[in-house]
Design a protein around this motif. Structure first.
Motif, PDB file in Angstrom:
ATOM      1  N   ARG A 115       0.816  -1.210   0.000  1.00 22.80           N
ATOM      2  CA  ARG A 115       0.000   0.000   0.000  1.00 22.80           C
ATOM      3  C   ARG A 115       0.849   1.260   0.000  1.00 22.80           C
ATOM      4  O   ARG A 115       0.389   2.340   0.393  1.00 22.80           O
ATOM      5  CB  ARG A 115      -0.957  -0.036   1.201  1.00 22.80           C
ATOM      6  CG  ARG A 115      -2.075  -1.065   1.016  1.00 22.80           C
ATOM      7  CD  ARG A 115      -2.765  -1.421   2.308  1.00 22.80           C
ATOM      8  NE  ARG A 115      -3.898  -2.308   2.059  1.00 22.80           N
ATOM      9  CZ  ARG A 115      -3.801  -3.612   1.818  1.00 22.80           C
ATOM     10  NH1 ARG A 115      -2.605  -4.204   1.800  1.00 22.80           N
ATOM     11  NH2 ARG A 115      -4.878  -4.345   1.595  1.00 22.80           N
ATOM     12  N   SER A 116       2.099   1.117  -0.436  1.00 21.44           N
ATOM     13  CA  SER A 116       3.020   2.253  -0.630  1.00 21.44           C
ATOM     14  C   SER A 116       3.372   2.958   0.664  1.00 21.44           C
ATOM     15  O   SER A 116       3.708   4.149   0.661  1.00 21.44           O
ATOM     16  CB  SER A 116       2.433   3.267  -1.632  1.00 21.44           C
ATOM     17  OG  SER A 116       2.177   2.653  -2.876  1.00 21.44           O
ATOM     18  N   ALA A 117       3.311   2.247   1.781  1.00 24.67           N
ATOM     19  CA  ALA A 117       3.779   2.771   3.057  1.00 24.67           C
ATOM     20  C   ALA A 117       5.175   2.198   3.344  1.00 24.67           C
ATOM     21  O   ALA A 117       5.733   1.465   2.534  1.00 24.67           O
ATOM     22  CB  ALA A 117       2.797   2.441   4.169  1.00 24.67           C
ATOM     23  N   THR A 118       5.738   2.512   4.508  1.00 24.16           N
ATOM     24  CA  THR A 118       7.131   2.189   4.799  1.00 24.16           C
ATOM     25  C   THR A 118       7.256   1.244   5.983  1.00 24.16           C
ATOM     26  O   THR A 118       6.726   1.532   7.067  1.00 24.16           O
ATOM     27  CB  THR A 118       7.921   3.468   5.109  1.00 24.16           C
ATOM     28  OG1 THR A 118       7.823   4.372   4.008  1.00 24.16           O
ATOM     29  CG2 THR A 118       9.383   3.150   5.374  1.00 24.16           C
ATOM     30  N   VAL A 119       7.950   0.137   5.781  1.00 21.42           N
ATOM     31  CA  VAL A 119       8.338  -0.738   6.883  1.00 21.42           C
ATOM     32  C   VAL A 119       9.710  -0.285   7.342  1.00 21.42           C
ATOM     33  O   VAL A 119      10.704  -0.444   6.630  1.00 21.42           O
ATOM     34  CB  VAL A 119       8.360  -2.213   6.453  1.00 21.42           C
ATOM     35  CG1 VAL A 119       8.892  -3.080   7.592  1.00 21.42           C
ATOM     36  CG2 VAL A 119       6.967  -2.667   6.045  1.00 21.42           C
TER      37      VAL A 119
END
Length: 268
Positions: free
Chosen positions: A102-106
């Protein structure tokens, strides 16, 4: 006495299983333990004890019951001193994949911990930092919703878009009416577990704002007997008052500790 919902999530071996997708813990990433223990001990009346994770971690207690964690990890991990909510998931690896998809950052993880669990630290698409937890909670967790935060709150750019993001990552709709439910009330997204409000998402944050208080972020609210006394104690110990007032939920004060971590106290 535990409520029916609390009894339903208490495991036979004294460890507890949080509802999938619901907040299950909050943790303060700090530079050291001594300063926050002194500050939060005075402001919120907490006591502290060591954990199995080592000398850089402590559990905050209220009346002998767990309410939060503190880890002296901000410097090592090069992260901001801040409060972070963690949400329960079935599989940390799968949750990390859903975050990335979902185009977020881990940012970190999945990381294994000594209490038979794994954690992921992440930032959503607007930069708000949150964590997910895969595992069993220590005994005593069933009192956390009573003694710990009243609710965790996301101040974000668009609450509707954020609800879609977190709903997908945390699988809010997977268990149907018996699990975590989401509703839209008073221009907020309200998240409930076992009938009780556990999170609120509200719009209005500005992603590129120079003031960090205006950027998207998660905050935690702690119930207290005397909001004004907490605010004055925080000021006396080098903290600051961001705002204060009255809402539908009661009298509140948004505070920062001396290292900049923001939290809210809410009156009974």
């Amino acid at each position: 006495m535990m409520t029916e919902a609390q009894q339903a999530i208490t495991a036979r071996d004294g460890r507890s299983e949080p509802a999938r997708g619901a907040p299950c813990w909050v943790n303060l990433a700090a530079r050291n333990l001594e300063a926050p223990e002194k500050f939060y001990g005075a402001v919120l009346g907490w006591q502290f004890r060591a954990t199995s994770l080592g000398e850089r971690f402590a559990i905050a207690l209220s009346g002998g019951r767990p309410v939060a964690g503190i880890g002296a990890i901000a410097t090592d991990l090069q992260v901001a001193v801040a409060w972070t909510p963690y949400f329960a998931v079935d599989q940390a690896d799968e949750a990390a994949a859903r975050i990335s998809e979902r185009s977020a950052t881990v940012a970190l993880g999945p990381m294994a911990f000594a209490v038979s669990g794994r954690a992921v630290l992440a930032a959503d698409r607007d930069g708000a930092v949150f964590g997910v937890w895969d595992g069993r909670m220590p005994g005593g967790w069933e009192t956390w919703r009573d003694e710990g935060p009243v609710v965790v709150r996301l101040r974000t750019r668009d609450a509707f878009e954020s609800a879609i993001f977190y709903g997908g990552v945390l699988e809010w709709d997977k268990d149907g009416p018996e699990g975590v439910t989401v509703a839209y009330e008073y221009d907020e997204v309200v998240v409930r577990s076992h009938g009780g409000v556990v999170a609120r998402l509200s719009s209005g944050a500005i992603g590129a704002a120079p003031d960090p208080d205006l950027r998207p972020h998660w905050s935690v609210q702690f119930r207290v007997k005397d909001v004004e006394a907490c605010a004055e104690t925080a000021l006396a110990l080098g903290g600051s008052v961001v705002s204060r007032g009255i809402t539908r939920e009661g009298t509140y004060a948004d505070l920062r500790d001396p290292d900049g971590a923001r939290f809210t106290v809410l009156g009974h």
